[in-house]
Design a protein around this motif. Structure first.
Motif, mmCIF file in Angstrom:
data_model
loop_
_atom_site.group_PDB
_atom_site.id
_atom_site.type_symbol
_atom_site.label_atom_id
_atom_site.label_comp_id
_atom_site.label_asym_id
_atom_site.label_seq_id
_atom_site.Cartn_x
_atom_site.Cartn_y
_atom_site.Cartn_z
ATOM 1 N N GLU A 63 0.996 -1.157 -0.206
ATOM 2 C CA GLU A 63 -0.099 0.204 0.647
ATOM 3 C C GLU A 63 0.923 1.621 0.645
ATOM 4 O O GLU A 63 1.912 1.127 0.723
ATOM 5 N N GLN A 64 0.155 2.435 -0.031
ATOM 6 C CA GLN A 64 1.061 3.433 -0.676
ATOM 7 C C GLN A 64 2.101 4.107 0.584
ATOM 8 O O GLN A 64 2.536 4.247 0.757
ATOM 9 N N GLN A 65 0.968 3.454 1.683
ATOM 10 C CA GLN A 65 1.390 4.667 2.875
ATOM 11 C C GLN A 65 2.589 3.383 3.219
ATOM 12 O O GLN A 65 3.340 3.750 4.257
ATOM 13 N N VAL A 66 2.049 2.726 3.713
ATOM 14 C CA VAL A 66 2.922 1.588 3.444
ATOM 15 C C VAL A 66 4.491 1.635 3.161
ATOM 16 O O VAL A 66 5.848 2.273 3.942
ATOM 17 N N ARG A 67 4.624 2.488 1.777
ATOM 18 C CA ARG A 67 5.671 2.431 0.572
ATOM 19 C C ARG A 67 6.459 3.739 1.286
ATOM 20 O O ARG A 67 8.089 3.818 1.450
ATOM 21 N N THR A 68 5.237 4.437 1.610
ATOM 22 C CA THR A 68 6.468 6.368 1.842
ATOM 23 C C THR A 68 6.219 5.857 3.501
ATOM 24 O O THR A 68 7.918 6.728 3.572
ATOM 25 N N ALA A 69 5.912 5.444 4.112
ATOM 26 C CA ALA A 69 6.664 4.883 5.620
ATOM 27 C C ALA A 69 8.235 4.336 4.989
ATOM 28 O O ALA A 69 9.008 4.665 5.991
ATOM 29 N N LEU A 70 8.262 3.285 4.658
ATOM 30 C CA LEU A 70 9.583 2.494 4.226
ATOM 31 C C LEU A 70 10.446 3.784 3.345
ATOM 32 O O LEU A 70 11.909 3.707 3.676
ATOM 33 N N MET A 71 10.234 4.457 3.229
ATOM 34 C CA MET A 71 11.026 5.678 2.343
ATOM 35 C C MET A 71 11.554 6.291 3.336
ATOM 36 O O MET A 71 12.684 7.002 3.195
ATOM 37 N N LEU A 72 10.442 6.770 4.099
ATOM 38 C CA LEU A 72 10.729 7.867 5.560
ATOM 39 C C LEU A 72 11.925 7.332 6.199
ATOM 40 O O LEU A 72 13.135 8.303 6.612
ATOM 41 N N ALA A 73 11.646 6.060 6.495
ATOM 42 C CA ALA A 73 12.185 4.695 7.371
ATOM 43 C C ALA A 73 13.935 5.752 6.892
ATOM 44 O O ALA A 73 15.055 5.433 7.291
ATOM 45 N N ALA A 74 14.247 5.029 5.898
ATOM 46 C CA ALA A 74 15.394 4.651 5.375
ATOM 47 C C ALA A 74 15.869 5.890 4.962
ATOM 48 O O ALA A 74 16.831 6.236 5.007
ATOM 49 N N ALA A 75 15.777 7.413 4.714
ATOM 50 C CA ALA A 75 16.044 9.134 4.599
ATOM 51 C C ALA A 75 16.557 9.199 5.640
ATOM 52 O O ALA A 75 17.564 9.902 6.044
ATOM 53 N N VAL A 76 16.164 8.795 6.920
ATOM 54 C CA VAL A 76 15.883 9.070 8.312
ATOM 55 C C VAL A 76 17.768 8.755 8.418
ATOM 56 O O VAL A 76 18.012 9.630 9.245
ATOM 57 N N ILE A 119 9.208 -1.929 8.835
ATOM 58 C CA ILE A 119 9.635 -0.356 8.955
ATOM 59 C C ILE A 119 11.133 -1.091 9.725
ATOM 60 O O ILE A 119 12.244 -0.684 9.133
ATOM 61 N N GLY A 120 10.953 -1.929 10.794
ATOM 62 C CA GLY A 120 12.477 -1.638 11.338
ATOM 63 C C GLY A 120 13.169 -2.571 10.204
ATOM 64 O O GLY A 120 14.514 -2.630 11.044
ATOM 65 N N VAL A 121 12.600 -3.307 9.439
ATOM 66 C CA VAL A 121 14.197 -4.295 8.271
ATOM 67 C C VAL A 121 14.637 -2.988 7.851
ATOM 68 O O VAL A 121 15.555 -3.106 7.400
ATOM 69 N N VAL A 122 13.261 -2.113 7.123
ATOM 70 C CA VAL A 122 14.221 -1.105 6.297
ATOM 71 C C VAL A 122 14.683 -0.117 6.964
ATOM 72 O O VAL A 122 15.836 0.066 6.951
ATOM 73 N N ARG A 123 14.447 0.215 8.275
ATOM 74 C CA ARG A 123 15.578 0.739 8.849
ATOM 75 C C ARG A 123 16.461 -0.006 9.416
ATOM 76 O O ARG A 123 17.900 0.982 9.592
#
Length: 187
Positions: A63-76, A119-123
């Motif tokens: 879902e788009q909401q999950v996608r953006t959360a993953l990108m935000l976690a990675a950008a941090v 998110i934890g995996v991507v983070r």
């Protein structure tokens, strides 16, 4: 300080012009962003970026909401203010509330255990050059994420790293709207 020239659609190299027109459709501001205008200076760079964007848009199952959360976690992990501002705006448009955006930026949970596990995996991957502990991976699997979704999550990590590194490399001037910059700064 910008290291790479920015272009308009009219003065960009010919190979970049249709790609720039396409990027306006993805832009959270509805206008050409400085990062796209700089990427256009080398059409191969813009094409690489657009190709990842297209692949996630056409073949992504999250879902788009999950996608953006993953990108935000990675950008941090990179801390690039431009990437954080743009992705924060995209995440807000996908339905994340300000308090959730701040939590994502602080490394805290969103309140949804399943989403937080992915998110934890991507983070972890973002902070460790792609390496993820068996515990983080297992937690995501235990929360219902399958192999395809875990693999797809990497695409959003890759897109974010590509973007953040380019922004750092090129010295891209910030052109995020003021409200996005305020959200990024925690205000």
């Amino acid at each position: 300080m910008a290291r790479i020239p920015t272009h308009t659609i009219q003065d960009a190299p010919a190979a970049a012009r249709p790609l720039l027109a396409e990027m306006i459709q993805f832009s959270p501001t509805g206008q050409l962003l400085n990062m796209h205008a700089q990427m256009a200076h080398a059409p191969a760079v813009l094409e690489a970026y657009v190709s990842i964007r297209r692949a996630t848009a056409q073949h992504g199952t999250l879902e788009q909401q999950v996608r953006t959360a993953l990108m935000l976690a990675a950008a941090v992990a990179d801390g690039n203010q431009y990437a954080l501002g743009i992705i924060s705006r995209l995440a807000s448009r996908s339905g994340w509330q300000d308090d959730q955006l701040l939590a994502l930026r602080a490394g805290a949970g969103t309140g949804d255990a399943k989403t937080d596990a992915l998110i934890g995996v991507v983070r972890e991957a973002a902070a460790n050059s792609g390496r993820v502990s068996d515990a983080a991976w297992g937690n995501a699997v235990a929360h219902g994420w399958g192999d395809e979704q875990l693999a797809e999550a990497f695409a959003y990590l890759g897109l974010t790293v590509f973007t953040s590194y380019f922004l750092n490399y090129a010295g891209t001037p910030l052109d995020v709207p003021a409200e996005s910059a305020a959200t990024v700064e925690g205000g």
